[in-house]
Design an enzyme around this catalytic site. Structure first.
Site, PDB file in Angstrom:
ATOM      1  CG  ASP A  36      -1.891  -1.126   1.209  1.00 34.19           C
ATOM      2  OD1 ASP A  36      -2.203  -1.598   0.101  1.00 34.19           O
ATOM      3  OD2 ASP A  36      -2.345  -1.559   2.287  1.00 34.19           O
ATOM      4  CG  HIS A 240      25.532   6.688 -12.448  1.00 37.03           C
ATOM      5  ND1 HIS A 240      24.899   6.386 -13.621  1.00 37.03           N
ATOM      6  CD2 HIS A 240      25.987   7.958 -12.600  1.00 37.03           C
ATOM      7  CE1 HIS A 240      24.961   7.430 -14.445  1.00 37.03           C
ATOM      8  NE2 HIS A 240      25.623   8.381 -13.840  1.00 37.03           N
ATOM      9  CG  ASP A 268      24.040  17.176 -11.845  1.00 43.88           C
ATOM     10  OD1 ASP A 268      24.610  16.593 -10.906  1.00 43.88           O
ATOM     11  OD2 ASP A 268      24.048  16.761 -13.027  1.00 43.88           O
ATOM     12  CG  HIS A 347      31.696  11.303 -17.481  1.00 42.57           C
ATOM     13  ND1 HIS A 347      31.827  12.678 -17.511  1.00 42.57           N
ATOM     14  CD2 HIS A 347      32.302  10.896 -16.333  1.00 42.57           C
ATOM     15  CE1 HIS A 347      32.462  13.074 -16.415  1.00 42.57           C
ATOM     16  NE2 HIS A 347      32.776  12.012 -15.684  1.00 42.57           N
ATOM     17  CG  HIS A 351      23.840  16.456 -18.107  1.00 43.05           C
ATOM     18  ND1 HIS A 351      22.942  17.111 -17.298  1.00 43.05           N
ATOM     19  CD2 HIS A 351      24.750  15.895 -17.258  1.00 43.05           C
ATOM     20  CE1 HIS A 351      23.287  16.930 -16.027  1.00 43.05           C
ATOM     21  NE2 HIS A 351      24.392  16.205 -15.962  1.00 43.05           N
ATOM     22  CD  GLU A 381      28.413  16.040 -15.236  1.00 48.32           C
ATOM     23  OE1 GLU A 381      28.682  15.161 -14.393  1.00 48.32           O
ATOM     24  OE2 GLU A 381      27.255  16.270 -15.629  1.00 48.32           O
ATOM     25  CD  GLU A 405      27.418  17.550 -12.263  1.00 55.59           C
ATOM     26  OE1 GLU A 405      27.484  16.737 -11.315  1.00 55.59           O
ATOM     27  OE2 GLU A 405      26.650  17.415 -13.235  1.00 55.59           O
TER      28      GLU A 405
HETATM   29  N1  GLY Z   1      24.299  13.510 -11.217  1.00 54.92           N
HETATM   30  C1  GLY Z   1      24.259  12.951 -12.499  1.00 54.92           C
HETATM   31  C2  GLY Z   1      25.168  13.631 -13.407  1.00 54.92           C
HETATM   32  O1  GLY Z   1      26.074  14.294 -12.980  1.00 54.92           O
HETATM   33  O2  GLY Z   1      24.998  13.608 -14.588  1.00 54.92           O
HETATM   34 MN    MN Z   2      25.580  16.025 -14.217  1.00 57.78          MN
HETATM   35 MN    MN Z   3      26.069  15.169 -11.069  1.00 53.58          MN
END
Ligand code: GLY
Ligand code: MN
Ligand code: MN
Length: 436
Positions: A36, A240, A268, A347, A351, A381, A405
């Site tokens: 629930d 992550h 972020d 990475h 974004h 970042e 970042e």
């Molecule tokens: N916190 C996720 C990123 O930095 O993209």
């Molecule tokens: Mn980010």
């Molecule tokens: Mn981030």
């Protein structure tokens, strides 16, 4: 956010989709966590962007030029028993009076009412593939209308992605949106600053997370924009990492990637700092390299410059630096061409940022990286992550993970760092930590 802002967005959408067409978008659903118990409700960003309506079981329809009203909201009828158990909900009256729908109908009557609205329309703008029940129903309704062609009713002949239009709108932030992003950024920066001052060896990662959330909530922001990453030592090499369960050790770095949400707009931020308040020599060298890469990337944020230039600038600084420190061997142009830096910086530079932490909007237009424009908000970042078992580098670098970042608004003549409230130079971090 004022109702007038939502109204402006709806007007712009209607102008874009044009007379004779229709757009449909559904709210998010409540999701069950266990029996629930539900997960905290988070409205679908596209739906909220157009309606400001924060309930599940709702659907908005936009019909430019419809005589009885262009903006129709289907939602739950007001139910006093539901109000007693679960709290306030707008009902049909509230949908019209508070949320300024031209017309409101019970969501339970969708099947009876919506097909009529689709009759004789040209295009249906709709986010296909996000709600399988609704996708299915829409196809049934369209088929039913096709079956009535002998009565002179025509069925829409095109299903068009609503996201394309909406996401281009969401990509360029208005002043009202920047205000919310700014608040999210400022409160999140305060949270990061606080933990920099409070952290001690022996604390658990989840305790640091608790301190962050404490600052967010004490400042009025209840939701985090995404699960906080609080990663001591080698945990920072898991991009992550959200388990946040280990004890912090003196001599390790701590990477914290966390942000609060302010009325559906995200921050972020990542900072990486030494648990003990002082960087070791190896940590210092890698940290400075990541910071130099970030500054080089920021230097490429300006209207008219292509989105990828910031990434390329960071790659160049990082590759040169890794060669200088002996983590990569070879000629810099060749290493860049062969993407050798990806072993440690895997990475992209960032974004779009907005209602979604990884926000919407195309990064390429006709296969070319798009040019930055004032009003875009993005993260910058860069990071370096040296796995613990990376045998080809000197042992002193192993198990170090660093990311820095910031959230950046593209302005008319450059950029503004919204998250400037939290230190990032080695000297500033050490000063803040040692003063605490
Ligand atoms: N916190 C996720 C990123 O930095 O993209
Ligand atoms: Mn980010
Ligand atoms: Mn981030």
């Amino acid at each position: 956010m004022k109702q007038s802002e939502f109204k402006k967005r709806r007007k712009k959408l209607m102008q874009t989709i044009g007379y004779g067409n229709i757009a449909i978008i559904a709210s998010a659903d409540m999701r069950i966590r266990n029996r629930d118990v539900h997960y905290p409700f988070r409205q679908d960003s596209d739906f909220y962007y157009l309606t400001g309506f924060n309930e599940a079981d709702a659907l908005a329809v936009f019909i430019p030029g419809r005589a009885q009203g262009e903006y129709i909201l289907f939602c739950r009828e007001f139910d006093p028993k539901k109000a007693l158990w679960e709290g306030a909900h707008a009902g049909l009256d509230g949908a019209v009076k508070k949320y300024e729908a031209d017309d409101a109908f019970p969501i339970d009557d969708l099947d009876d009412i919506l097909p009529g609205m689709l009759e004789n329309k040209g295009k249906v703008y709709y986010p296909m593939g996000r709600n399988s029940d609704l996708d299915h129903n829409l196809l049934i309704w369209l088929n039913d209308i096709r079956g009535q062609s002998r009565s002179g009713i025509t069925a829409p002949n095109e299903l068009v992605s609503l996201e394309h239009i909406l996401h281009e709108m969401r990509l360029i932030k208005t002043d009202a949106e920047v205000q919310l992003l700014r608040k999210a950024a400022e409160v999140s920066a305060q949270g990061h600053l606080k933990i920099m001052q409070q952290v001690r060896a022996g604390h658990f990662e989840y305790q640091v997370e608790a301190d962050l959330v404490h600052t967010f909530m004490q400042n009025g922001l209840r939701a985090v924009a995404y699960p906080s990453i609080v990663a001591g030592g080698k945990n920072a090499c898991v991009l992550h990492y959200t388990e946040n369960k280990d004890r912090l050790k003196s001599g390790d770095l701590l990477l914290v990637d966390a942000g609060a949400e302010c009325d559906h707009y995200a921050a972020d931020i990542t900072r990486t700092f030494p648990v003990s308040g002082r960087f070791s020599e190896a940590q210092r060298e890698l940290y400075q390299l990541v910071l130099d890469a970030q500054l080089a990337a920021l230097d490429r944020i300006k209207p008219g410059l292509a989105w990828n230039l910031a990434h390329d600038a960071a790659v160049e600084v990082i590759t040169k630096g890794l060669v200088k420190l002996g983590l990569l061997k070879g000629r810099v142009p060749t290493l860049i061409k062969n993407e050798k830096y990806k072993e440690f910086f895997m990475h992209r530079i960032g974004h779009w940022l907005g209602m979604d932490v990884h926000d919407v909007g195309a990064y390429k237009i006709e296969n070319e990286w798009r040019l930055l424009q004032a009003g875009m908000v993005l993260t910058v970042e860069p990071g370096l992550y040296i796995p613990e078992d990376c045998k080809q580098v000197d042992a002193k670098w192993r198990g170090i993970g660093i990311r820095i970042e910031d959230d950046v608004l593209v302005t008319a003549d450059g950029y503004e760092v919204l998250t400037h409230g939290v230190p990032k130079t080695i000297a500033d971090i050490e000063r803040v930590m040692q003063a605490a």
